[in-house]
Design a protein around this motif. Sequence first.
Motif, PDB file in Angstrom:
ATOM      1  N   GLN A 178      -4.611 -30.813 -23.508  1.00 36.43           N
ATOM      2  CA  GLN A 178      -5.185 -31.614 -22.435  1.00 36.43           C
ATOM      3  C   GLN A 178      -4.495 -31.504 -20.652  1.00 36.43           C
ATOM      4  O   GLN A 178      -5.131 -31.762 -19.819  1.00 36.43           O
ATOM      5  CB  GLN A 178      -4.693 -33.147 -22.548  1.00 36.43           C
ATOM      6  N   CYS A 179      -3.346 -30.657 -20.841  1.00 34.88           N
ATOM      7  CA  CYS A 179      -2.731 -30.381 -19.463  1.00 34.88           C
ATOM      8  C   CYS A 179      -3.167 -28.885 -19.065  1.00 34.88           C
ATOM      9  O   CYS A 179      -2.782 -28.702 -18.095  1.00 34.88           O
ATOM     10  CB  CYS A 179      -1.284 -30.211 -19.831  1.00 34.88           C
ATOM     11  N   GLY A 180      -4.280 -28.271 -19.709  1.00 34.49           N
ATOM     12  CA  GLY A 180      -4.736 -26.963 -19.484  1.00 34.49           C
ATOM     13  C   GLY A 180      -3.805 -25.771 -19.412  1.00 34.49           C
ATOM     14  O   GLY A 180      -4.069 -24.866 -18.783  1.00 34.49           O
ATOM     15  N   ILE A 181      -2.821 -25.732 -20.266  1.00 32.86           N
ATOM     16  CA  ILE A 181      -1.619 -24.758 -20.101  1.00 32.86           C
ATOM     17  C   ILE A 181      -1.652 -24.207 -21.573  1.00 32.86           C
ATOM     18  O   ILE A 181      -0.979 -23.256 -21.739  1.00 32.86           O
ATOM     19  CB  ILE A 181      -0.589 -25.503 -19.705  1.00 32.86           C
ATOM     20  N   ALA A 182      -2.449 -24.675 -22.634  1.00 32.69           N
ATOM     21  CA  ALA A 182      -2.549 -24.073 -23.891  1.00 32.69           C
ATOM     22  C   ALA A 182      -3.899 -23.240 -24.303  1.00 32.69           C
ATOM     23  O   ALA A 182      -4.607 -23.764 -23.766  1.00 32.69           O
ATOM     24  CB  ALA A 182      -2.364 -25.228 -25.004  1.00 32.69           C
ATOM     25  N   VAL A 183      -3.661 -22.353 -24.977  1.00 30.11           N
ATOM     26  CA  VAL A 183      -4.556 -21.353 -25.314  1.00 30.11           C
ATOM     27  C   VAL A 183      -4.692 -21.102 -26.906  1.00 30.11           C
ATOM     28  O   VAL A 183      -3.611 -20.900 -27.354  1.00 30.11           O
ATOM     29  CB  VAL A 183      -4.612 -19.884 -24.663  1.00 30.11           C
ATOM     30  N   ASP A 184      -5.653 -21.499 -27.475  1.00 33.27           N
ATOM     31  CA  ASP A 184      -5.971 -20.787 -28.990  1.00 33.27           C
ATOM     32  C   ASP A 184      -6.685 -19.878 -29.048  1.00 33.27           C
ATOM     33  O   ASP A 184      -7.667 -19.695 -28.395  1.00 33.27           O
ATOM     34  CB  ASP A 184      -6.767 -22.146 -29.854  1.00 33.27           C
ATOM     35  N   PHE A 185      -6.074 -18.804 -29.706  1.00 35.73           N
ATOM     36  CA  PHE A 185      -6.911 -17.517 -30.204  1.00 35.73           C
ATOM     37  C   PHE A 185      -7.334 -17.532 -31.254  1.00 35.73           C
ATOM     38  O   PHE A 185      -6.919 -18.177 -32.217  1.00 35.73           O
ATOM     39  CB  PHE A 185      -6.068 -16.278 -29.999  1.00 35.73           C
ATOM     40  N   SER A 186      -8.342 -16.505 -31.549  1.00 32.77           N
ATOM     41  CA  SER A 186      -8.846 -16.438 -32.851  1.00 32.77           C
ATOM     42  C   SER A 186      -9.434 -15.052 -32.993  1.00 32.77           C
ATOM     43  O   SER A 186      -9.509 -14.339 -32.067  1.00 32.77           O
ATOM     44  CB  SER A 186     -10.208 -17.272 -33.069  1.00 32.77           C
TER      45      SER A 186
END
Length: 264
Positions: A178-186
Amino acid sequence: MFIHYGRIIHMTENRTKKRIGTTGVIQILLAISLVFLGISVYAFYHPQKITPASPEPSEEASAQPTPEVTPLPSHLTDPNSIYVFIDKTHPVAEDFVPSDLAAPYFNSTGEIIQLKQEAADHLKAMMNAAAAENIQLVVFAGYISYQTQSDYYQDRVSLLGEAEASKVIEKPGYSEHQCGIAVDFSSNSTSATSVSYAETDAGKWLYAHAHEYGYILRYPKDKESLTGYSYMPWHYRYIGEEYAKMMYEISPDLTLEEFYAINK
Ligand code: ZN
Protein backbone atom coordinates in the motif's frame (compact mmCIF):
# COMPACT_ATOMS: atom_id res chain seq x y z
CA MET A 1 42.24 4.82 67.71
CA PHE A 2 44.04 7.85 66.39
CA ILE A 3 45.71 8.50 69.70
CA HIS A 4 46.85 4.92 69.78
CA TYR A 5 48.06 5.26 66.16
CA GLY A 6 50.09 8.33 67.10
CA ARG A 7 51.69 6.50 69.95
CA ILE A 8 52.62 3.61 67.66
CA ILE A 9 54.26 5.98 65.18
CA HIS A 10 56.09 7.65 68.03
CA MET A 11 57.30 4.29 69.24
CA THR A 12 58.33 3.31 65.72
CA GLU A 13 60.42 6.43 65.34
CA ASN A 14 62.24 5.63 68.54
CA ARG A 15 63.05 2.14 67.52
CA THR A 16 66.35 1.14 66.11
CA LYS A 17 66.58 1.18 62.29
CA LYS A 18 68.51 -2.09 62.17
CA ARG A 19 65.52 -4.33 61.55
CA ILE A 20 61.76 -4.31 61.63
CA GLY A 21 60.43 -6.88 64.07
CA THR A 22 56.99 -8.47 64.38
CA THR A 23 55.72 -5.38 66.13
CA GLY A 24 56.97 -3.30 63.22
CA VAL A 25 55.12 -5.44 60.68
CA ILE A 26 51.92 -5.11 62.68
CA GLN A 27 52.42 -1.38 62.87
CA ILE A 28 52.93 -1.11 59.08
CA LEU A 29 49.80 -3.22 58.46
CA LEU A 30 47.88 -1.01 60.84
CA ALA A 31 49.14 2.07 59.04
CA ILE A 32 48.09 0.67 55.65
CA SER A 33 44.66 -0.26 57.06
CA LEU A 34 44.20 3.24 58.34
CA VAL A 35 45.11 4.74 54.97
CA PHE A 36 42.47 2.56 53.30
CA LEU A 37 39.97 3.46 56.00
CA GLY A 38 40.68 7.10 55.35
CA ILE A 39 40.17 6.66 51.61
CA SER A 40 36.91 4.78 52.24
CA VAL A 41 35.59 7.50 54.53
CA TYR A 42 36.54 10.16 51.97
CA ALA A 43 34.91 8.22 49.16
CA PHE A 44 31.76 7.79 51.24
CA TYR A 45 31.36 11.52 51.75
CA HIS A 46 32.53 12.45 48.25
CA PRO A 47 30.71 10.03 46.00
CA GLN A 48 31.78 10.25 42.40
CA LYS A 49 29.03 11.38 40.14
CA ILE A 50 28.47 8.72 37.53
CA THR A 51 27.06 10.13 34.34
CA PRO A 52 26.15 7.63 31.65
CA ALA A 53 28.16 8.08 28.51
CA SER A 54 25.90 9.67 25.95
CA PRO A 55 26.11 7.82 22.66
CA GLU A 56 27.49 9.78 19.79
CA PRO A 57 24.69 10.82 17.51
CA SER A 58 24.95 9.15 14.16
CA GLU A 59 22.74 8.19 11.29
CA GLU A 60 23.11 4.57 12.26
CA ALA A 61 21.88 5.29 15.76
CA SER A 62 18.78 7.02 14.46
CA ALA A 63 18.19 4.14 12.07
CA GLN A 64 18.31 1.61 14.87
CA PRO A 65 16.21 2.93 17.71
CA THR A 66 16.52 1.07 20.97
CA PRO A 67 13.68 -1.30 21.88
CA GLU A 68 12.53 1.14 24.59
CA VAL A 69 11.57 3.69 21.96
CA THR A 70 7.79 3.64 21.76
CA PRO A 71 6.03 4.76 19.76
CA LEU A 72 8.23 4.37 16.70
CA PRO A 73 10.25 7.38 15.53
CA SER A 74 8.34 9.48 13.02
CA HIS A 75 10.41 8.43 10.01
CA LEU A 76 9.41 4.83 10.69
CA THR A 77 5.71 5.64 10.85
CA ASP A 78 5.55 8.03 7.90
CA PRO A 79 3.93 5.95 5.11
CA ASN A 80 5.53 8.26 2.53
CA SER A 81 9.03 7.43 3.84
CA ILE A 82 11.10 4.66 2.29
CA TYR A 83 12.04 3.74 5.87
CA VAL A 84 8.46 3.14 7.05
CA PHE A 85 7.98 0.11 9.29
CA ILE A 86 4.84 -1.91 8.73
CA ASP A 87 3.99 -5.20 10.37
CA LYS A 88 0.98 -6.88 11.96
CA THR A 89 0.81 -4.22 14.67
CA HIS A 90 1.87 -1.13 12.70
CA PRO A 91 -0.77 -0.42 10.05
CA VAL A 92 -1.23 2.17 7.34
CA ALA A 93 -4.34 4.35 7.20
CA GLU A 94 -7.07 2.86 5.02
CA ASP A 95 -7.21 5.93 2.79
CA PHE A 96 -3.43 6.27 2.38
CA VAL A 97 -2.10 6.46 -1.17
CA PRO A 98 1.59 7.25 -1.82
CA SER A 99 2.12 10.83 -2.95
CA ASP A 100 4.50 9.97 -5.79
CA LEU A 101 3.29 6.82 -7.49
CA ALA A 102 4.96 6.14 -10.80
CA ALA A 103 3.55 3.72 -13.33
CA PRO A 104 6.34 2.73 -15.63
CA TYR A 105 5.67 -0.97 -16.04
CA PHE A 106 3.14 -3.33 -17.47
CA ASN A 107 3.21 -7.01 -16.80
CA SER A 108 2.48 -9.50 -19.54
CA THR A 109 -1.23 -9.42 -18.85
CA GLY A 110 -1.21 -5.70 -19.48
CA GLU A 111 -1.71 -4.68 -15.88
CA ILE A 112 0.00 -1.51 -14.81
CA ILE A 113 2.56 -1.99 -12.08
CA GLN A 114 2.83 1.11 -9.93
CA LEU A 115 5.50 1.92 -7.37
CA LYS A 116 6.75 4.89 -5.46
CA GLN A 117 8.99 6.85 -7.86
CA GLU A 118 12.29 6.09 -6.11
CA ALA A 119 11.43 2.41 -5.74
CA ALA A 120 10.35 2.29 -9.40
CA ASP A 121 13.62 3.83 -10.60
CA HIS A 122 15.65 1.34 -8.61
CA LEU A 123 13.51 -1.57 -9.74
CA LYS A 124 14.12 -0.56 -13.34
CA ALA A 125 17.89 -0.43 -12.77
CA MET A 126 17.72 -3.83 -11.06
CA MET A 127 15.74 -5.40 -13.89
CA ASN A 128 18.21 -4.03 -16.44
CA ALA A 129 21.17 -5.38 -14.47
CA ALA A 130 19.53 -8.79 -14.22
CA ALA A 131 18.68 -8.76 -17.93
CA ALA A 132 22.35 -8.07 -18.71
CA GLU A 133 23.05 -11.42 -17.06
CA ASN A 134 20.20 -13.11 -18.96
CA ILE A 135 17.97 -13.13 -15.89
CA GLN A 136 14.41 -12.02 -16.46
CA LEU A 137 12.77 -10.48 -13.42
CA VAL A 138 9.01 -10.69 -13.75
CA VAL A 139 7.06 -8.30 -11.59
CA PHE A 140 3.81 -9.75 -10.32
CA ALA A 141 2.68 -6.86 -8.11
CA GLY A 142 3.80 -3.45 -6.91
CA TYR A 143 1.53 -0.87 -5.32
CA ILE A 144 -1.69 -2.45 -4.07
CA SER A 145 -4.53 -0.28 -2.81
CA TYR A 146 -6.29 -1.02 0.46
CA GLN A 147 -9.39 -2.25 -1.35
CA THR A 148 -7.48 -4.52 -3.73
CA GLN A 149 -5.45 -5.95 -0.85
CA SER A 150 -8.73 -6.60 0.94
CA ASP A 151 -9.96 -8.60 -2.08
CA TYR A 152 -6.68 -10.58 -2.27
CA TYR A 153 -6.81 -11.29 1.43
CA GLN A 154 -10.38 -12.53 1.33
CA ASP A 155 -9.56 -14.80 -1.60
CA ARG A 156 -6.67 -16.31 0.35
CA VAL A 157 -8.75 -16.70 3.49
CA SER A 158 -11.42 -18.59 1.57
CA LEU A 159 -8.73 -20.92 0.24
CA LEU A 160 -6.62 -21.45 3.36
CA GLY A 161 -8.63 -20.24 6.29
CA GLU A 162 -7.80 -17.19 8.38
CA ALA A 163 -4.93 -18.68 10.40
CA GLU A 164 -2.92 -19.95 7.43
CA ALA A 165 -3.78 -17.03 5.17
CA SER A 166 -2.45 -14.52 7.70
CA LYS A 167 1.00 -16.15 7.46
CA VAL A 168 1.33 -15.69 3.71
CA ILE A 169 -0.55 -12.49 2.93
CA GLU A 170 -0.86 -9.17 4.70
CA LYS A 171 -4.23 -7.99 5.91
CA PRO A 172 -5.51 -4.84 4.20
CA GLY A 173 -3.98 -1.84 5.95
CA TYR A 174 -0.96 -3.86 7.05
CA SER A 175 0.85 -4.19 3.75
CA GLU A 176 4.01 -2.53 2.45
CA HIS A 177 2.39 -2.79 -0.97
CA GLN A 178 0.00 0.00 0.00
CA CYS A 179 3.04 2.27 0.43
CA GLY A 180 4.29 1.52 -3.08
CA ILE A 181 7.63 0.17 -1.87
CA ALA A 182 7.04 -3.59 -2.12
CA VAL A 183 7.43 -5.76 -5.19
CA ASP A 184 6.27 -9.33 -5.68
CA PHE A 185 8.13 -11.32 -8.31
CA SER A 186 7.05 -14.46 -10.03
CA SER A 187 8.36 -16.95 -12.55
CA ASN A 188 5.94 -15.45 -15.02
CA SER A 189 3.25 -12.89 -14.56
CA THR A 190 0.40 -15.34 -14.92
CA SER A 191 1.55 -17.73 -12.21
CA ALA A 192 0.96 -16.97 -8.58
CA THR A 193 3.74 -16.18 -6.15
CA SER A 194 5.38 -19.29 -4.79
CA VAL A 195 8.06 -20.44 -2.36
CA SER A 196 9.60 -22.36 -5.27
CA TYR A 197 10.61 -18.98 -6.69
CA ALA A 198 13.64 -19.16 -4.39
CA GLU A 199 15.01 -22.02 -6.49
CA THR A 200 14.70 -20.22 -9.81
CA ASP A 201 17.60 -18.34 -11.41
CA ALA A 202 15.71 -15.09 -10.92
CA GLY A 203 15.01 -15.89 -7.27
CA LYS A 204 18.67 -16.70 -6.64
CA TRP A 205 19.82 -13.58 -8.47
CA LEU A 206 17.51 -11.37 -6.42
CA TYR A 207 18.66 -12.93 -3.16
CA ALA A 208 22.27 -12.12 -4.07
CA HIS A 209 21.83 -8.70 -5.71
CA ALA A 210 18.62 -6.95 -4.62
CA HIS A 211 20.41 -5.03 -1.86
CA GLU A 212 22.62 -3.35 -4.47
CA TYR A 213 19.47 -1.64 -5.73
CA GLY A 214 18.02 -0.82 -2.32
CA TYR A 215 15.71 -3.82 -1.99
CA ILE A 216 15.61 -6.33 0.86
CA LEU A 217 14.07 -9.76 1.23
CA ARG A 218 11.41 -8.70 3.73
CA TYR A 219 10.29 -12.13 4.98
CA PRO A 220 13.32 -14.43 5.10
CA LYS A 221 13.32 -18.14 5.74
CA ASP A 222 12.83 -19.33 9.34
CA LYS A 223 12.16 -15.81 10.63
CA GLU A 224 8.41 -16.18 11.12
CA SER A 225 8.75 -15.65 14.87
CA LEU A 226 10.18 -12.20 14.16
CA THR A 227 8.23 -11.06 11.12
CA GLY A 228 4.94 -12.85 11.71
CA TYR A 229 5.04 -14.21 8.14
CA SER A 230 6.23 -17.34 6.41
CA TYR A 231 9.16 -17.31 4.02
CA MET A 232 8.24 -15.16 1.03
CA PRO A 233 11.12 -15.37 -1.47
CA TRP A 234 9.04 -13.35 -3.96
CA HIS A 235 8.44 -10.30 -1.76
CA TYR A 236 11.12 -7.61 -1.84
CA ARG A 237 10.80 -4.26 -0.20
CA TYR A 238 12.56 -1.04 -1.11
CA ILE A 239 14.41 0.71 1.73
CA GLY A 240 17.19 2.54 -0.14
CA GLU A 241 20.67 1.37 -1.02
CA GLU A 242 22.29 2.57 2.21
CA TYR A 243 20.19 0.51 4.60
CA ALA A 244 19.76 -2.42 2.21
CA LYS A 245 23.54 -2.78 1.90
CA MET A 246 24.06 -2.38 5.64
CA MET A 247 21.50 -5.10 6.31
CA TYR A 248 22.95 -7.46 3.73
CA GLU A 249 26.43 -7.01 5.19
CA ILE A 250 25.11 -8.19 8.56
CA SER A 251 23.16 -11.05 7.01
CA PRO A 252 21.15 -11.62 3.82
CA ASP A 253 18.44 -12.98 6.12
CA LEU A 254 18.40 -10.10 8.56
CA THR A 255 14.86 -8.92 9.22
CA LEU A 256 13.76 -5.32 9.40
CA GLU A 257 12.57 -6.09 12.93
CA GLU A 258 16.17 -6.96 13.90
CA PHE A 259 17.67 -4.03 12.00
CA TYR A 260 15.32 -1.52 13.62
CA ALA A 261 15.60 -3.39 16.95
CA ILE A 262 11.85 -3.63 17.27
CA ASN A 263 10.73 -6.03 19.96
CA LYS A 264 7.69 -8.15 19.41
ZN1 ZN B 1 4.26 -8.91 -1.43
